[in-house]
Design a protein around this motif. Structure first.
Motif, PDB file in Angstrom:
ATOM      1  N   THR A 122      57.025  -2.528  28.057  1.00 53.31           N
ATOM      2  CA  THR A 122      56.130  -1.384  28.262  1.00 53.31           C
ATOM      3  C   THR A 122      54.678  -1.816  28.229  1.00 53.31           C
ATOM      4  N   ALA A 131      52.740   5.065  24.158  1.00 47.03           N
ATOM      5  CA  ALA A 131      53.508   4.537  25.289  1.00 47.03           C
ATOM      6  C   ALA A 131      54.515   3.496  24.828  1.00 47.03           C
ATOM      7  N   ASP A 173      52.586   6.762  29.159  1.00 49.22           N
ATOM      8  CA  ASP A 173      51.155   6.501  28.978  1.00 49.22           C
ATOM      9  C   ASP A 173      50.320   7.384  29.894  1.00 49.22           C
ATOM     10  N   THR A 193      55.336   3.223  30.751  1.00 45.29           N
ATOM     11  CA  THR A 193      54.088   3.276  31.520  1.00 45.29           C
ATOM     12  C   THR A 193      53.763   4.698  31.940  1.00 45.29           C
ATOM     13  N   ALA A 217      53.974  -1.966  37.662  1.00 44.81           N
ATOM     14  CA  ALA A 217      54.528  -1.598  36.356  1.00 44.81           C
ATOM     15  C   ALA A 217      55.996  -2.021  36.287  1.00 44.81           C
ATOM     16  N   ASN A 230      48.071   3.987  24.280  1.00 47.25           N
ATOM     17  CA  ASN A 230      48.909   2.797  24.415  1.00 47.25           C
ATOM     18  C   ASN A 230      49.980   2.735  23.334  1.00 47.25           C
ATOM     19  N   ASP A 254      52.407  -1.391  31.469  1.00 48.96           N
ATOM     20  CA  ASP A 254      51.252  -0.499  31.391  1.00 48.96           C
ATOM     21  C   ASP A 254      49.953  -1.235  31.689  1.00 48.96           C
TER      22      ASP A 254
END
Length: 227
Positions: A110, A210, A188, A185, A152, A207, A114
């Protein structure tokens, strides 16, 4: 050594250097006997993130969306992206349960996904708000592009592939962790479009949520599809 070179390349500041080193030490200690492999998985994220930060940096600087401090990332960024992964490593060290391996790789996937989506996706043209699908200015929290979504998925896949090659996860786990990176992602983006745009959270908080989301998705998928 990587922290030092990241500092010299101005992709991490001094606080980022030492906090990244701390993350590495935690992984080496608690993820034994495969602490080195776990460390290399995290290292792959840092390398991907550093490369993405420098990607078209002058263009990002010109339009005002570059990473703060001339592209250098500090301790907030390191801990926001790595603290949940570290928690997974500690839990694995205590309980030695495979689910915490999936949680760890899902969190790192992740973080990588991200970062690539943010740093490369912002160069992919006019973004669309994830909640309304309306065009928004470049750099708007919650704005997504096709380029960002693609990189991503690629970022999550790359980290998961590294984990597979290092014999930390199975092919089935690799698929789950790749998807976890992609899902995290977009979590987020959703958080950015709602909570961050309203001033309830900063970028580090977004973040963090996420990576929590990506890790929990990996865990839930593991229990639902593998166990």
């Amino acid at each position: 050594s990587f922290g030092y070179f990241a500092f010299r390349a101005k992709t991490a500041d001094l606080s980022g250097l030492f906090s990244a080193a701390l993350v590495g030490i935690i992984l080496l200690v608690f993820a034994a006997p495969k602490g080195t492999q776990w460390f290399l998985i995290m290292l792959s994220f840092f390398i991907l993130g550093s490369a993405a930060t420098k990607y078209k940096f002058e263009y990002k600087k010109r339009i005002g969306v570059e990473q703060g401090q001339s592209g250098a990332r500090g301790y907030r960024n390191v801990f926001a992206n790595g603290i949940i992964a570290c928690a997974a490593a500690v839990l694995f060290g205590v309980f030695q349960m495979p689910v915490f391996i999936v949680m760890y790789v899902g969190c790192v996937a992740t973080a990588a996904a991200d970062t690539l989506a943010s740093e490369i996706g912002v160069t992919g043209g006019i973004p669309y708000m994830i909640t309304t699908f309306r065009k928004v200015p470049i750099g708007t929290n919650g704005g997504v592009t096709l380029t960002g979504e693609f990189v991503a998925l690629l970022g999550g896949f790359t980290v998961s592939l590294v984990a597979l090659v290092l014999d930390v996860i199975t092919p089935e786990m690799m698929v789950l962790c790749t998807l976890a990176g992609f899902v995290g992602t977009n979590i987020d983006s959703l958080v950015g479009a709602t909570l961050e745009n309203r001033g309830f959270l900063g970028n580090a908080g977004t973040n963090l949520l996420a990576t929590i989301g990506g890790g929990l998705f990996a865990v839930a998928s593991y229990f639902f599809l593998i166990v």
